[in-house]
Design a protein around this motif. Structure first.
Motif, PDB file in Angstrom:
ATOM      1  N   ALA A 121       0.858  -1.314  -0.090  1.00  0.00           N
ATOM      2  CA  ALA A 121      -0.044  -0.114  -0.021  1.00  0.00           C
ATOM      3  C   ALA A 121       0.788   1.212   0.045  1.00  0.00           C
ATOM      4  O   ALA A 121       0.650   2.178  -0.653  1.00  0.00           O
ATOM      5  CB  ALA A 121      -0.869   0.062   1.277  1.00  0.00           C
ATOM      6  N   VAL A 122       2.178   1.108   0.496  1.00  0.00           N
ATOM      7  CA  VAL A 122       2.857   2.428   0.876  1.00  0.00           C
ATOM      8  C   VAL A 122       3.099   3.178  -0.532  1.00  0.00           C
ATOM      9  O   VAL A 122       3.492   4.144  -0.672  1.00  0.00           O
ATOM     10  CB  VAL A 122       3.974   2.091   1.504  1.00  0.00           C
ATOM     11  N   VAL A 123       3.269   2.015  -1.737  1.00  0.00           N
ATOM     12  CA  VAL A 123       3.766   2.763  -2.783  1.00  0.00           C
ATOM     13  C   VAL A 123       2.778   3.757  -3.601  1.00  0.00           C
ATOM     14  O   VAL A 123       3.004   4.525  -4.686  1.00  0.00           O
ATOM     15  CB  VAL A 123       4.295   1.642  -4.027  1.00  0.00           C
ATOM     16  N   ALA A 124       1.704   3.794  -3.049  1.00  0.00           N
ATOM     17  CA  ALA A 124       0.557   4.936  -3.527  1.00  0.00           C
ATOM     18  C   ALA A 124       1.006   6.420  -3.116  1.00  0.00           C
ATOM     19  O   ALA A 124       0.695   7.233  -3.586  1.00  0.00           O
ATOM     20  CB  ALA A 124      -0.755   4.547  -2.894  1.00  0.00           C
ATOM     21  N   LEU A 140       9.157  -3.790  -5.636  1.00  0.00           N
ATOM     22  CA  LEU A 140       7.768  -4.035  -5.132  1.00  0.00           C
ATOM     23  C   LEU A 140       7.933  -5.195  -3.955  1.00  0.00           C
ATOM     24  O   LEU A 140       7.569  -4.978  -2.529  1.00  0.00           O
ATOM     25  CB  LEU A 140       6.729  -4.695  -6.153  1.00  0.00           C
ATOM     26  N   GLY A 141       8.745  -6.227  -4.134  1.00  0.00           N
ATOM     27  CA  GLY A 141       8.588  -7.523  -3.322  1.00  0.00           C
ATOM     28  C   GLY A 141       9.846  -6.882  -2.026  1.00  0.00           C
ATOM     29  O   GLY A 141       9.252  -7.227  -0.909  1.00  0.00           O
ATOM     30  N   LEU A 142      10.817  -6.148  -2.232  1.00  0.00           N
ATOM     31  CA  LEU A 142      11.615  -5.702  -1.078  1.00  0.00           C
ATOM     32  C   LEU A 142      11.122  -4.547  -0.396  1.00  0.00           C
ATOM     33  O   LEU A 142      11.156  -4.553   0.812  1.00  0.00           O
ATOM     34  CB  LEU A 142      13.008  -5.163  -1.775  1.00  0.00           C
ATOM     35  N   ILE A 143      10.232  -3.668  -1.008  1.00  0.00           N
ATOM     36  CA  ILE A 143       9.514  -2.670  -0.179  1.00  0.00           C
ATOM     37  C   ILE A 143       8.678  -3.600   0.707  1.00  0.00           C
ATOM     38  O   ILE A 143       8.350  -3.050   1.913  1.00  0.00           O
ATOM     39  CB  ILE A 143       8.805  -1.897  -1.177  1.00  0.00           C
ATOM     40  N   ARG A 205       5.420  -0.350   9.711  1.00  0.00           N
ATOM     41  CA  ARG A 205       5.180   1.059  10.502  1.00  0.00           C
ATOM     42  C   ARG A 205       6.239   1.812  10.316  1.00  0.00           C
ATOM     43  O   ARG A 205       6.075   3.102  10.056  1.00  0.00           O
ATOM     44  CB  ARG A 205       5.412   0.266  11.897  1.00  0.00           C
ATOM     45  N   LYS A 206       7.532   1.364   9.967  1.00  0.00           N
ATOM     46  CA  LYS A 206       8.605   2.520   9.845  1.00  0.00           C
ATOM     47  C   LYS A 206       8.326   3.194   8.474  1.00  0.00           C
ATOM     48  O   LYS A 206       8.675   4.478   8.386  1.00  0.00           O
ATOM     49  CB  LYS A 206       9.920   1.871   9.854  1.00  0.00           C
ATOM     50  N   GLN A 207       7.761   2.454   7.617  1.00  0.00           N
ATOM     51  CA  GLN A 207       7.592   2.986   6.209  1.00  0.00           C
ATOM     52  C   GLN A 207       6.347   4.121   6.412  1.00  0.00           C
ATOM     53  O   GLN A 207       6.563   5.169   5.749  1.00  0.00           O
ATOM     54  CB  GLN A 207       7.223   1.879   5.166  1.00  0.00           C
ATOM     55  N   GLN A 208       5.410   3.883   7.275  1.00  0.00           N
ATOM     56  CA  GLN A 208       4.406   4.926   7.247  1.00  0.00           C
ATOM     57  C   GLN A 208       4.949   5.951   7.856  1.00  0.00           C
ATOM     58  O   GLN A 208       4.509   7.115   7.599  1.00  0.00           O
ATOM     59  CB  GLN A 208       3.286   4.376   8.168  1.00  0.00           C
ATOM     60  N   GLU A 209       5.889   5.825   9.117  1.00  0.00           N
ATOM     61  CA  GLU A 209       6.295   7.066   9.766  1.00  0.00           C
ATOM     62  C   GLU A 209       7.361   7.939   8.497  1.00  0.00           C
ATOM     63  O   GLU A 209       7.116   9.106   8.687  1.00  0.00           O
ATOM     64  CB  GLU A 209       7.477   6.633  10.839  1.00  0.00           C
TER      65      GLU A 209
END
Length: 453
Positions: A121-124, A140-143, A205-209
């Protein structure tokens, strides 16, 4: 005290071997400062031989260092692995083998194409940096923090050099890939095996931050009508004013020869460190610069190599159609020198002991990032680069007379000897009619010479 006025304790390392105590008891002592790249001289009014011997010499440090993920792949593929062979053998028997291999490869590719691809979802919110279907699939896989990626749909990935080259590019150019620790390729199952410093939940979680802070910073740092050159400057100055280098993380990486790092320092090597925690090493600075550039519509890539023999990461950016170097790590706060490598060409970067490797991009495409234009180099553009001791003296005297700068930094095209430097400064102070030197500090790093008042 830093250039921005903030204060932090730093240990001074005195270099006493060549110090001469004059008849009146005074001496000039060369020193470095822990946690910075600063080299300077202190004028001591009175010191004894015993006091001089008590000072200890320690090593100078610089702000750089990164720990790349390790590759544990067996370089030799299993002989039964299906491979596309384009050269048809002369013998019919060999030709039939080639036909069978091609059919097997086509079948394997078909199976791979039927597999579902997870899109995190974060790639949006953050662009995926990829220039081919394989690069996008890997990114995409590594993200997403996946530990196994089937590469059946990509027969080109069966070449070890191809998959290694592409994987390294994808990791360096996608700031949302966090903490890849190891990777390996299983030729028999055509599967890429990965491990990470954190579990998938923690990564998400870290990606969202990171995304939340990046969205805030884009509206804070950049103005809508800013030209691209001003945007790069604003980003560089934000990082200088609001983040700090993680000296402890570098020390731990050095101790482990840049192969591993204590888990408590993991964040300092990813985008999360500088973006969210405001502390990190060069890899974190470079990936944060890359991500904020992407979101601001600026062209930027992470580049890797070494600085003075120590592994390092920084950026190349495209301004006015030309690629130039920007090192956000070695800024005024971290190194003591403002804009040490900013807007610079390849030749200038090399002269400053920045050496690129080939890990950050596909080997056959590296020429596109050649940097030949040095007109935007900070010291060139601002008339602060000189080519002789006499022009150095004139430039320093000019800046001293203006009284506008508390810190004067001039870059020489060649290094001055200690005696040349001191003599030039004495002449400059005389020309500027400055006699009170009690609050003046001088220092150097390579070909950069600094006067702090």
């Amino acid at each position: 005290m830093y250039i921005d006025g903030s204060i932090a304790p730093r240990r001074m390392n005195y270099m006493t071997e060549d110090v001469v105590i004059k008849s009146d008891g005074s001496a000039v002592i060369k020193h470095t400062v822990d946690g910075t790249a600063f080299v300077g001289f202190i004028i001591v009014n009175s010191i004894t031989k015993e006091e001089l011997d008590a000072l200890s010499e320690r090593a100078e440090k610089e702000a750089n260092g990164y720990v790349p993920p390790s590759n544990t792949t067996d370089h030799v593929p299993d002989p039964t692995v299906p491979t596309i062979i384009t050269d048809t053998p002369a013998e019919d028997e060999e030709a039939s083998v080639v036909t069978a291999q091609k059919k097997n490869t086509d079948k394997t590719v078909e199976e791979g194409n039927a597999q579902a691809v997870t899109v995190p979802a974060v790639v949006a919110d953050v662009p995926v940096n990829a220039e081919s279907a394989l690069e996008e699939y890997l990114a995409l896989g590594l993200i997403d923090g996946q530990e196994e990626l089937s590469l059946k749909a990509f027969p080109e990935a069966q070449n070890f050099d191809t998959i290694t080259d592409m994987l390294e590019k994808v990791i360096y150019q996608n700031p949302m890939i966090l903490g890849v620790k190891q990777y390996a390729y299983n030729y028999k199952s055509l599967t890429l095996l990965l491990s990470y410093e954190d579990d998938r939940e923690t990564i998400a979680r870290k990606q969202q931050e990171i995304v939340a802070e990046a969205a805030h910073l884009v509206t804070t740092i950049f103005k809508a009508d800013m030209p691209e050159e001003e945007k790069h400057l604003a980003l560089y100055e934000y990082l200088n004013d609001n983040t700090v280098y993680d000296d402890a993380a570098l020390e731990d990486a050095e101790k482990n020869e840049f192969k591993t790092v204590d888990p408590k320092f993991n964040d300092s090597f990813t985008t999360y460190g500088i973006m969210v925690k405001k502390v990190g090493v060069c890899a974190s600075y470079a990936s944060t610069y890359k991500m904020l550039s992407d979101l601001a519509g600026l062209e930027s890539v992470v580049v890797t190599g070494d600085m003075n023999g120590v592994p390092h990461a920084w950026n190349k950016v495209k301004i006015g159609g030309s690629w130039v170097h920007i090192d956000a790590t070695n800024n005024a706060t971290n190194s003591g020198i403002p804009y040490l490598l900013y807007g610079s060409s390849d030749d200038t970067a090399t002269a400053l002991n920045f050496y690129l490797d080939e890990g950050y991009w596909l080997d056959h495409e590296l020429d596109q990032f050649e940097s030949t234009d040095n007109s935007r180099d900070y010291y060139v553009a601002n008339g602060l680069e000189v080519d002789s001791a006499s022009t150095f003296t004139s430039k320093v005297a000019e800046r001293l007379k203006s009284g506008d700068d508390d810190l004067i930094v001039v870059r020489m095209t060649e290094t001055l000897s200690d005696n040349e430097w001191k003599d030039s400064l004495i002449t400059a102070f005389d020309q500027a009619a400055i006699t009170d030197l009690s609050n003046v500090r001088i220092g150097s790093l390579g070909t950069y010479y600094m006067i702090q008042r």
